[in-house]
Design a protein around this motif. Structure first.
Motif, short mmCIF file in Angstrom:
data_model
loop_
_atom_site.label_atom_id
_atom_site.label_comp_id
_atom_site.label_asym_id
_atom_site.label_seq_id
_atom_site.Cartn_x
_atom_site.Cartn_y
_atom_site.Cartn_z
N GLN A 48 0.81 -1.22 0.00
CA GLN A 48 0.00 0.00 0.00
C GLN A 48 0.84 1.25 0.00
O GLN A 48 0.44 2.28 -0.52
CB GLN A 48 -0.99 0.03 1.15
N LYS A 49 2.04 1.17 0.56
CA LYS A 49 2.87 2.37 0.65
C LYS A 49 3.23 2.92 -0.72
O LYS A 49 3.18 4.12 -0.95
CB LYS A 49 4.14 2.10 1.45
N SER A 52 0.22 4.59 -2.17
CA SER A 52 0.02 5.90 -1.54
C SER A 52 0.99 6.93 -2.09
O SER A 52 0.62 8.08 -2.35
CB SER A 52 0.19 5.80 -0.03
N LYS A 53 2.24 6.54 -2.29
CA LYS A 53 3.22 7.47 -2.85
C LYS A 53 2.84 7.88 -4.27
O LYS A 53 2.87 9.06 -4.61
CB LYS A 53 4.61 6.85 -2.85
N ASP A 118 1.95 6.29 8.27
CA ASP A 118 3.25 6.31 8.92
C ASP A 118 4.16 7.31 8.21
O ASP A 118 3.76 7.92 7.24
CB ASP A 118 3.88 4.92 9.01
N HIS A 119 5.34 7.46 8.73
CA HIS A 119 6.26 8.43 8.15
C HIS A 119 7.57 7.79 7.71
O HIS A 119 8.53 8.49 7.44
CB HIS A 119 6.52 9.59 9.12
N SER A 120 7.59 6.48 7.59
CA SER A 120 8.81 5.84 7.11
C SER A 120 8.84 5.85 5.58
O SER A 120 7.80 5.85 4.93
CB SER A 120 8.89 4.40 7.62
N ASN A 121 10.00 5.89 5.03
CA ASN A 121 10.20 5.78 3.58
C ASN A 121 9.52 6.86 2.76
O ASN A 121 9.05 6.60 1.66
CB ASN A 121 9.74 4.40 3.08
N VAL A 122 9.43 8.07 3.28
CA VAL A 122 8.89 9.15 2.46
C VAL A 122 10.00 9.97 1.82
O VAL A 122 9.76 11.02 1.27
CB VAL A 122 7.90 10.06 3.24
N LEU A 130 2.90 9.92 5.46
CA LEU A 130 2.30 9.23 4.34
C LEU A 130 0.92 8.78 4.75
O LEU A 130 0.74 8.18 5.79
CB LEU A 130 3.17 8.02 3.97
N THR A 132 -2.58 6.64 3.84
CA THR A 132 -3.08 5.57 2.98
C THR A 132 -4.43 5.93 2.40
O THR A 132 -5.11 6.77 2.88
CB THR A 132 -3.23 4.24 3.74
#
Length: 132
Positions: A48-49, A52-53, A118-122, A130, A132
């Protein structure tokens, strides 16, 4: 009756996804470049990440003002009230709240932690969340 089997493969060389990227094109190109192929009945699973990106569902926390309910749950969960405000915006109901996590019924009907936010990997989007 034939035995059922399951095999999993990763798709190599997927680049970091950016807003407006064509996920289908990126995935199909990576599969082709890997010399693998899709067959009838294959299922592609996508995190999903990266969806979302690609959909540019990134929110600058500096633009978020938490309401009273977000402040209450933020204290219970020991989370940033601005992040909790985003969680509440994406949710129908709070199922449970405890230190570090808020379990919600997402507006899609799925029960999940932190509404998938969450805010990882943005990447370079420091200070952003980020969604969803």
């Amino acid at each position: 009756m034939s035995a059922l089997s399951l095999s999993l493969k990763t798709v190599p060389d997927i680049p970091l996804i950016k807003p407006a990227d064509d996920l289908a094109e990126i995935i199909l190109t990576a599969i082709k470049d890997s010399k693998d192929q899709l067959n009838d009945g294959d299922i592609i699973v996508v995190a999903q990440k990266i969806v979302s990106k690609a959909e540019n569902r990134i929110v600058d926390l500096g633009t978020v003002t938490p309401g009273p309910e977000a402040l209450k749950f933020a204290k219970q969960a020991d989370k940033d009230p601005r992040q909790v405000e985003l969680i509440l915006r994406e949710s129908k109901d709070v199922v449970r709240c405890k230190n570090g996590v808020i379990i919600v019924e997402h507006r899609s009907g799925i029960v999940m932690a932190n509404a998938g936010i969450d805010h990882s990997n943005v990447g370079a989007a420091k200070g952003k969340e980020l969604v969803t």
